[in-house]
Design a protein around this motif. Structure first.
Motif, PDB file in Angstrom:
ATOM      1  N   HIS A  43       0.825  -1.208   0.000  1.00 18.73           N
ATOM      2  CA  HIS A  43       0.000   0.000   0.000  1.00 18.73           C
ATOM      3  C   HIS A  43       0.863   1.264   0.000  1.00 18.73           C
ATOM      4  O   HIS A  43       0.372   2.359   0.254  1.00 18.73           O
ATOM      5  N   GLY A  44       2.160   1.076  -0.272  1.00 17.79           N
ATOM      6  CA  GLY A  44       3.071   2.205  -0.342  1.00 17.79           C
ATOM      7  C   GLY A  44       2.813   3.063  -1.574  1.00 17.79           C
ATOM      8  O   GLY A  44       2.073   2.681  -2.486  1.00 17.79           O
ATOM      9  N   LEU A  45       3.446   4.215  -1.606  1.00 16.50           N
ATOM     10  CA  LEU A  45       3.194   5.208  -2.651  1.00 16.50           C
ATOM     11  C   LEU A  45       4.341   5.280  -3.640  1.00 16.50           C
ATOM     12  O   LEU A  45       5.505   5.150  -3.264  1.00 16.50           O
ATOM     13  N   GLY A  46       3.983   5.500  -4.899  1.00 20.20           N
ATOM     14  CA  GLY A  46       4.990   5.719  -5.915  1.00 20.20           C
ATOM     15  C   GLY A  46       5.674   4.455  -6.386  1.00 20.20           C
ATOM     16  O   GLY A  46       5.359   3.336  -5.956  1.00 20.20           O
ATOM     17  N   ARG A  47       6.651   4.649  -7.256  1.00 27.41           N
ATOM     18  CA  ARG A  47       7.366   3.527  -7.848  1.00 27.41           C
ATOM     19  C   ARG A  47       8.093   2.691  -6.814  1.00 27.41           C
ATOM     20  O   ARG A  47       8.243   1.483  -6.960  1.00 27.41           O
ATOM     21  N   VAL A  51       6.498   3.981   2.290  1.00 24.76           N
ATOM     22  CA  VAL A  51       5.528   3.875   3.373  1.00 24.76           C
ATOM     23  C   VAL A  51       5.742   4.936   4.449  1.00 24.76           C
ATOM     24  O   VAL A  51       4.918   5.087   5.345  1.00 24.76           O
ATOM     25  N   ASP A  52       6.858   5.677   4.367  1.00 23.77           N
ATOM     26  CA  ASP A  52       7.204   6.614   5.426  1.00 23.77           C
ATOM     27  C   ASP A  52       7.555   7.977   4.844  1.00 23.77           C
ATOM     28  O   ASP A  52       7.720   8.134   3.644  1.00 23.77           O
ATOM     29  N   ASP A  53       7.667   8.951   5.745  1.00 22.43           N
ATOM     30  CA  ASP A  53       8.068  10.300   5.349  1.00 22.43           C
ATOM     31  C   ASP A  53       8.695  10.965   6.558  1.00 22.43           C
ATOM     32  O   ASP A  53       8.600  10.473   7.691  1.00 22.43           O
ATOM     33  N   SER A  54       9.332  12.111   6.329  1.00 22.18           N
ATOM     34  CA  SER A  54      10.007  12.831   7.414  1.00 22.18           C
ATOM     35  C   SER A  54       8.986  13.453   8.360  1.00 22.18           C
ATOM     36  O   SER A  54       7.890  13.837   7.945  1.00 22.18           O
ATOM     37  N   PRO A  55       9.313  13.561   9.640  1.00 20.96           N
ATOM     38  CA  PRO A  55       8.353  14.075  10.622  1.00 20.96           C
ATOM     39  C   PRO A  55       8.162  15.580  10.519  1.00 20.96           C
ATOM     40  O   PRO A  55       9.121  16.327  10.319  1.00 20.96           O
ATOM     41  N   PHE A  56       6.921  16.034  10.637  1.00 23.24           N
ATOM     42  CA  PHE A  56       6.665  17.463  10.748  1.00 23.24           C
ATOM     43  C   PHE A  56       7.309  17.984  12.034  1.00 23.24           C
ATOM     44  O   PHE A  56       7.276  17.323  13.071  1.00 23.24           O
ATOM     45  N   GLY A  57       7.898  19.169  11.957  1.00 21.39           N
ATOM     46  CA  GLY A  57       8.568  19.743  13.119  1.00 21.39           C
ATOM     47  C   GLY A  57      10.031  19.396  13.178  1.00 21.39           C
ATOM     48  O   GLY A  57      10.745  19.856  14.079  1.00 21.39           O
ATOM     49  N   GLY A  58      10.479  18.556  12.245  1.00 19.55           N
ATOM     50  CA  GLY A  58      11.886  18.200  12.218  1.00 19.55           C
ATOM     51  C   GLY A  58      12.223  17.056  13.145  1.00 19.55           C
ATOM     52  O   GLY A  58      11.369  16.526  13.855  1.00 19.55           O
ATOM     53  N   GLY A  59      13.467  16.679  13.143  1.00 19.99           N
ATOM     54  CA  GLY A  59      13.924  15.580  13.993  1.00 19.99           C
ATOM     55  C   GLY A  59      14.434  14.421  13.167  1.00 19.99           C
ATOM     56  O   GLY A  59      14.226  14.346  11.951  1.00 19.99           O
ATOM     57  N   ALA A  60      15.106  13.518  13.844  1.00 21.77           N
ATOM     58  CA  ALA A  60      15.715  12.372  13.169  1.00 21.77           C
ATOM     59  C   ALA A  60      14.676  11.323  12.832  1.00 21.77           C
ATOM     60  O   ALA A  60      13.616  11.239  13.452  1.00 21.77           O
ATOM     61  N   GLY A  61      15.003  10.492  11.848  1.00 25.12           N
ATOM     62  CA  GLY A  61      14.180   9.346  11.525  1.00 25.12           C
ATOM     63  C   GLY A  61      13.008   9.661  10.631  1.00 25.12           C
ATOM     64  O   GLY A  61      12.819  10.794  10.176  1.00 25.12           O
ATOM     65  N   MET A  62      12.225   8.625  10.372  1.00 22.68           N
ATOM     66  CA  MET A  62      11.060   8.718   9.501  1.00 22.68           C
ATOM     67  C   MET A  62       9.839   8.183  10.232  1.00 22.68           C
ATOM     68  O   MET A  62       9.946   7.435  11.207  1.00 22.68           O
ATOM     69  N   VAL A  63       8.654   8.559   9.742  1.00 26.45           N
ATOM     70  CA  VAL A  63       7.389   8.170  10.358  1.00 26.45           C
ATOM     71  C   VAL A  63       6.528   7.483   9.305  1.00 26.45           C
ATOM     72  O   VAL A  63       6.424   7.964   8.173  1.00 26.45           O
ATOM     73  N   ILE A  64       5.902   6.363   9.672  1.00 25.42           N
ATOM     74  CA  ILE A  64       5.021   5.662   8.746  1.00 25.42           C
ATOM     75  C   ILE A  64       3.760   6.492   8.524  1.00 25.42           C
ATOM     76  O   ILE A  64       3.134   6.969   9.470  1.00 25.42           O
ATOM     77  N   ARG A  65       3.393   6.659   7.269  1.00 27.41           N
ATOM     78  CA  ARG A  65       2.302   7.529   6.867  1.00 27.41           C
ATOM     79  C   ARG A  65       0.945   6.984   7.312  1.00 27.41           C
ATOM     80  O   ARG A  65       0.711   5.767   7.296  1.00 27.41           O
ATOM     81  N   PRO A  66       0.011   7.881   7.670  1.00 31.08           N
ATOM     82  CA  PRO A  66      -1.315   7.425   8.097  1.00 31.08           C
ATOM     83  C   PRO A  66      -2.130   6.815   6.965  1.00 31.08           C
ATOM     84  O   PRO A  66      -2.902   5.880   7.184  1.00 31.08           O
ATOM     85  N   ASP A  67      -1.977   7.349   5.725  1.00 31.91           N
ATOM     86  CA  ASP A  67      -2.753   6.810   4.614  1.00 31.91           C
ATOM     87  C   ASP A  67      -2.319   5.394   4.262  1.00 31.91           C
ATOM     88  O   ASP A  67      -3.133   4.556   3.867  1.00 31.91           O
ATOM     89  N   VAL A  68      -1.034   5.110   4.438  1.00 32.80           N
ATOM     90  CA  VAL A  68      -0.540   3.759   4.178  1.00 32.80           C
ATOM     91  C   VAL A  68      -1.103   2.778   5.200  1.00 32.80           C
ATOM     92  O   VAL A  68      -1.588   1.687   4.857  1.00 32.80           O
ATOM     93  N   VAL A  69      -1.053   3.160   6.466  1.00 34.80           N
ATOM     94  CA  VAL A  69      -1.586   2.291   7.520  1.00 34.80           C
ATOM     95  C   VAL A  69      -3.079   2.081   7.337  1.00 34.80           C
ATOM     96  O   VAL A  69      -3.592   0.965   7.458  1.00 34.80           O
ATOM     97  N   ASP A  70      -3.805   3.142   7.010  1.00 35.30           N
ATOM     98  CA  ASP A  70      -5.252   3.045   6.848  1.00 35.30           C
ATOM     99  C   ASP A  70      -5.616   2.121   5.693  1.00 35.30           C
ATOM    100  O   ASP A  70      -6.547   1.314   5.791  1.00 35.30           O
ATOM    101  N   ALA A  71      -4.872   2.222   4.597  1.00 36.02           N
ATOM    102  CA  ALA A  71      -5.134   1.345   3.457  1.00 36.02           C
ATOM    103  C   ALA A  71      -4.854  -0.110   3.806  1.00 36.02           C
ATOM    104  O   ALA A  71      -5.600  -1.021   3.407  1.00 36.02           O
TER     105      ALA A  71
END
Length: 250
Positions: A43-47, A51-71
């Protein structure tokens, strides 16, 4: 109908893993429970199936997207009344009472996080319970999911050979379990407690209760305090039911 475990993960090959062996494995073969591991990258996006993207507000690491989890959740087609659990160090501590509740239901949907976690919005909107198996951090939720599943599966009817094993064990009555001994009666200069060889079942039960209380008091003061409070409350309730009154009352 078997107890259904549905796991949303980036590593579906990790399941059933060790749960395919021993008692859990035999129960899996016999249809007592079943396991479906769904790859969230489907259910990931693009080619690249991101499944993840950088966190709003900055900081290290990546966060799994809500639309991916919901799908991924929607694709399971599991009824909404089946508990959905996200394994995370931020969750409430897993207790035996939780395990018993899960095991008595139709199954579980387990969300295994990676990276820095999952977008909070999907957890809140889809009413996903956040549960922790301990005060430490793992590389991902898969190992924690295996722990939770193991705890539930062993309580399913017919999995354990002796049904009493699930009753007389740590946490089932609020105390840690008493110590166990087997043959030989003397090992390395140490004797089995004499009471266990006496054949006096009442004395053995009393000894085991005392041992459980002492071990809990020494090793888990939090459980001991809760057990004392519950015992006091139950005692007060029993006295009230018997018509007893406070001798200091007017």
């Amino acid at each position: 109908m078997s107890w259904q475990a549905t796991v949303l993960t980036l590593f579906p090959e990790m399941f059933p893993g060790p749960l395919g062996l021993s008692l859990a494995g035999r129960a899996l073969e016999n249809g007592v429970w079943s396991c479906t591991a769904q790859d969230m990258r489907e259910h990931g996006l693009g080619r690249h199936r991101a499944v993840d993207d950088s966190p709003f507000g900055g900081g290290a690491g990546m966060v799994i997207r809500p639309d991916v989890v919901d799908a991924a959740l929607a694709a399971t087609q599991v009824p909404v009344d089946v508990p959905r659990v996200f394994l995370t160090p931020r969750g409430r501590p897993l207790r035996q009472q939780d395990v018993q509740r899960y095991a008595q239901g139709p199954g579980l949907v387990l969300l295994c996080g990676r990276f820095e976690g999952v977008d909070e919005r999907v957890l809140e909107s889809r009413k996903i319970e956040q549960v922790s198996i301990g005060d430490y951090v793992l590389s991902g939720g898969e190992t924690a999911a295996l722990v939770l599943l193991d705890a539930c599966i062993r309580l399913l009817p017919g999995v354990m050979g002796c049904e009493d094993s699930g009753v007389e064990e740590s946490f089932s009555e609020g105390l840690l379990e008493y110590p166990h001994y087997t043959r030989p009666a003397v090992w390395d200069g140490q004797n089995v407690p004499e009471v266990l060889l006496s054949g006096n079942h009442a004395a053995i039960a009393a000894w085991r209760q005392t041992q459980a209380e002492e071990i809990t008091r020494e090793r888990r003061p939090d459980l001991w305090s809760a057990w004392l409070a519950r015992r006091e409350k139950n005692g007060a309730a029993a006295n009230g039911k018997n018509g007893q009154t406070d001798p200091t009352g007017v």
